[in-house]
Design an enzyme around this catalytic site. Structure first.
Site, short mmCIF file in Angstrom:
data_model
loop_
_atom_site.label_atom_id
_atom_site.label_comp_id
_atom_site.label_asym_id
_atom_site.label_seq_id
_atom_site.Cartn_x
_atom_site.Cartn_y
_atom_site.Cartn_z
N HIS A 1 43.14 47.31 41.09
CA HIS A 1 43.62 46.09 40.42
C HIS A 1 42.89 45.86 39.12
O HIS A 1 43.49 45.55 38.10
CB HIS A 1 43.44 44.89 41.35
CG HIS A 1 43.96 43.60 40.82
ND1 HIS A 1 43.27 42.83 39.91
CD2 HIS A 1 45.11 42.94 41.08
CE1 HIS A 1 43.98 41.74 39.63
NE2 HIS A 1 45.10 41.79 40.33
N ASP A 2 41.59 45.99 39.15
CA ASP A 2 40.80 45.72 37.95
C ASP A 2 40.32 46.98 37.26
O ASP A 2 39.59 46.91 36.29
CB ASP A 2 39.57 44.88 38.32
CG ASP A 2 39.96 43.46 38.67
OD1 ASP A 2 41.14 43.12 38.49
OD2 ASP A 2 39.08 42.72 39.12
N THR A 3 40.69 48.11 37.80
CA THR A 3 40.23 49.34 37.18
C THR A 3 41.46 50.14 36.79
O THR A 3 42.26 49.68 36.00
CB THR A 3 39.28 50.10 38.14
OG1 THR A 3 39.90 50.22 39.41
CG2 THR A 3 37.96 49.38 38.27
#
Ligand SMILES: *[C@@H]1O[C@H](CO)[C@@H](O)[C@H](O)[C@H]1NC(C)=O
Ligand SMILES: *[C@@H]1O[C@H](CO)[C@@H](O)[C@H](O)[C@H]1NC(C)=O
Ligand SMILES: *[C@@H]1O[C@H](CO)[C@@H](O)[C@H](O)[C@H]1NC(C)=O
Ligand SMILES: *[C@@H]1O[C@H](CO)[C@@H](O)[C@H](O)[C@H]1NC(C)=O
Ligand SMILES: *[C@@H]1O[C@H](CO)[C@@H](O)[C@H](O)[C@H]1NC(C)=O
Ligand SMILES: *[C@@H]1O[C@H](CO)[C@@H](O)[C@H](O)[C@H]1NC(C)=O
Ligand SMILES: *[C@@H]1O[C@H](CO)[C@@H](O)[C@H](O)[C@H]1NC(C)=O
Ligand SMILES: *[C@@H]1O[C@H](CO)[C@@H](O)[C@H](O)[C@H]1NC(C)=O
Ligand SMILES: *[C@@H]1O[C@H](CO)[C@@H](O)[C@H](O)[C@H]1NC(C)=O
Ligand SMILES: *[C@@H]1O[C@H](CO)[C@@H](O)[C@H](O)[C@H]1NC(C)=O
Length: 375
Positions: free
Chosen positions: A184-186
């Site tokens: 999600h954040d990478t």
């Protein structure tokens, strides 16, 4: 042996993606370290195995918000794909994340179009009710969750790829990998490296994978809201027949197919919601073959599930309708009856419900917003 039907997370952390290098959090998937593997007190009871027709155990692993094409181009996914079946017409049911998680266990996302904390009343059943009715065990493994049974909205966890960054705040129940490891954040490559670290070794661990285990690796939704909402999905585990490994299946599936596949495999009842909608709930083909279920030919998947905020429901503040009963006459892929939860008014169906109300225009929120206040 444990049946692990559904495992989910929810997200809603608003942070920009970081270009980070994956660093293995420990020496291996079974080795604890300071940022990997919570304390286990060994309290999961051993229960009797309930054999299914195509598998005895299903493990669902969901990653977050990555487009099919970028996932399919990653090395880790390609290697895994050669060991299983690639589903290239498997679609999420809406945007954003949370309603997809709810849909995959409840057969409906109830009009939800945000990632806030809601409580859903106990008369609204989930796959857990169907499994428990047949004594099939289940568990949910949620990385970084502070303790078993945590019901809070959020909890914090160190951002171990950037120790000077503020702690992550995790929302809601049902986690799989944490917000770094799930992509999600990478990035999808980061998630791929996490898979190399975690899933690949476990696939050759007999405690995790055997010839009766099906592993479903999926994403919750396609990142591009303007695109068709389909996601890369792989069927792994040694329950996948040898002759199908390395193949692609273009049957139209959705998150509701997870429900219908589990229902067909164990001959369960149904929820009488999306899990019994023949258009949206095709059973994974090798399971359909093993159970004698006939899938529906859905010629165009184009926009069936490209809906956000436009579906009336009890979790939609601008098109609010109360929780209504499922279709109790529906017959799902398992052939059993529709589960009737405690306190369900079976006569209060969508046909007799009042028309949708715009609560936002009345400065009100839906009654289910926030944590549950009593048991
Ligand atoms: C998902 O996102 C990709 C962009 O990477 C887009 O091309 C595709 O149409 C979307 N849907 C599917 C079915 O992959
Ligand atoms: C489930 O287990 C309970 C308690 O052992 C038993 O009474 C019941 O008959 C079992 N139900 C099924 C469907 O096997
Ligand atoms: C293990 O943890 C669970 C959840 O925190 C708790 O309910 C249970 O009592 C614990 N069991 C033991 C044996 O400590
Ligand atoms: C976390 O949840 C608590 C209540 O459960 C709330 O007071 C707090 O504001 C939340 N934190 C964030 C960052 O959302
Ligand atoms: C790490 O977090 C800090 C504080 O939020 C930020 O200023 C910095 O740019 C981040 N570093 C990387 C490599 O993202
Ligand atoms: C999907 O729906 C969104 C929001 O209504 C819209 O902006 C987008 O154009 C739709 N996508 C396609 C491919 O029709
Ligand atoms: C099944 O789902 C499709 C797509 O959302 C919908 O158009 C159709 O009306 C549903 N069918 C039934 C019987 O509810
Ligand atoms: C389910 O329970 C909720 C909360 O008590 C209630 O508002 C709703 O009308 C019930 N729905 C049905 C169909 O029984
Ligand atoms: C509901 O009311 C809000 C506030 O008045 C308004 O912005 C919104 O467009 C309305 N939505 C619908 C679907 O009527
Ligand atoms: C809703 O709240 C706004 C701002 O507080 C106020 O101006 C408006 O009159 C309220 N509307 C209703 C229907 O109460």
């Amino acid at each position: 042996m444990y049946a692990l039907p559904t495992i989910l997370l929810l997200s809603a952390v608003l942070q920009v993606a970081v270009q980070a290098q994956f660093v293995p959090p420990s020496e291996g998937p079974l080795v604890a370290s300071t940022n990997y593997v919570g304390a286990s007190n060994g309290s999961l009871p051993k229960t009797q195995l309930v054999p299914g027709k195509a598998f005895n155990r299903i493990i669902n692993i969901w990653l977050e918000n990555t487009d099919f094409l970028s996932a399919v181009s990653s090395v880790a996914f390609n290697e895994l794909a050669s060991q299983g079946i690639l589903l290239d017409q498997y679609c999420a049911v809406t945007h954003p994340s949370e309603p997809n998680y709810i849909g995959a266990i409840g057969g409906d996302f109830f009009g939800l179009s945000d990632d806030n904390l809601y409580h859903i009343p106990p008369n609204i059943s989930t796959v857990v009710d169907l499994l428990e009715a047949k004594n099939i065990s289940w568990a949910s493994y949620q990385e970084n969750m502070p303790y078993d049974g945590f019901e809070g909205f959020n909890f914090s966890s160190k951002n171990y790829v950037n120790t000077s960054a503020p702690d992550y705040v995790f929302y809601w129940v049902f986690v799989t990998p944490n917000m770094v490891n799930d992509g999600h954040d990478t990035s999808v490559d980061y998630a791929g490296q996490w898979l190399d670290f975690w899933l690949v070794p476990l696939l050759s661990n007999p405690n995790f994978n055997d010839d009766q285990t099906l592993v479903v690796l999926a994403f919750d939704e396609n990142e591009s809201y303007t695109e068709n909402n389909c996601v890369l999905t792989l069927l792994l585990g040694d329950a996948v027949p040898q002759n199908l490994r390395g193949t692609t299946d273009s049957t139209y599936f959705t998150h509701y197919s997870l429900l219908s596949t589990v229902e067909a495999n164990w001959g369960l009842g149904s929820l009488g919601r999306g899990d019994t909608n023949k258009t949206l709930s095709n059973v994974f083909s090798f399971v359909a073959d093993a159970t004698g279920y006939t899938n529906t030919d859905v010629s165009s998947n184009s926009m069936l599930t490209n809906a956000t905020g436009t579906i009336p429901g009890p979790l939609n503040p601008v098109l609010y309708v109360p929780f209504t009963a499922p279709n109790t006459a529906a017959v799902g892929a398992g052939g059993g009856p529709v589960f009737i939860g405690p306190g369900l008014d079976t006569s209060f169906t969508a046909d007799v419900a009042p028309p949708p109300v715009n609560l936002t225009a009345q400065n009100k929120t839906v009654p289910w917003l926030g944590p549950r206040t009593s048991s």
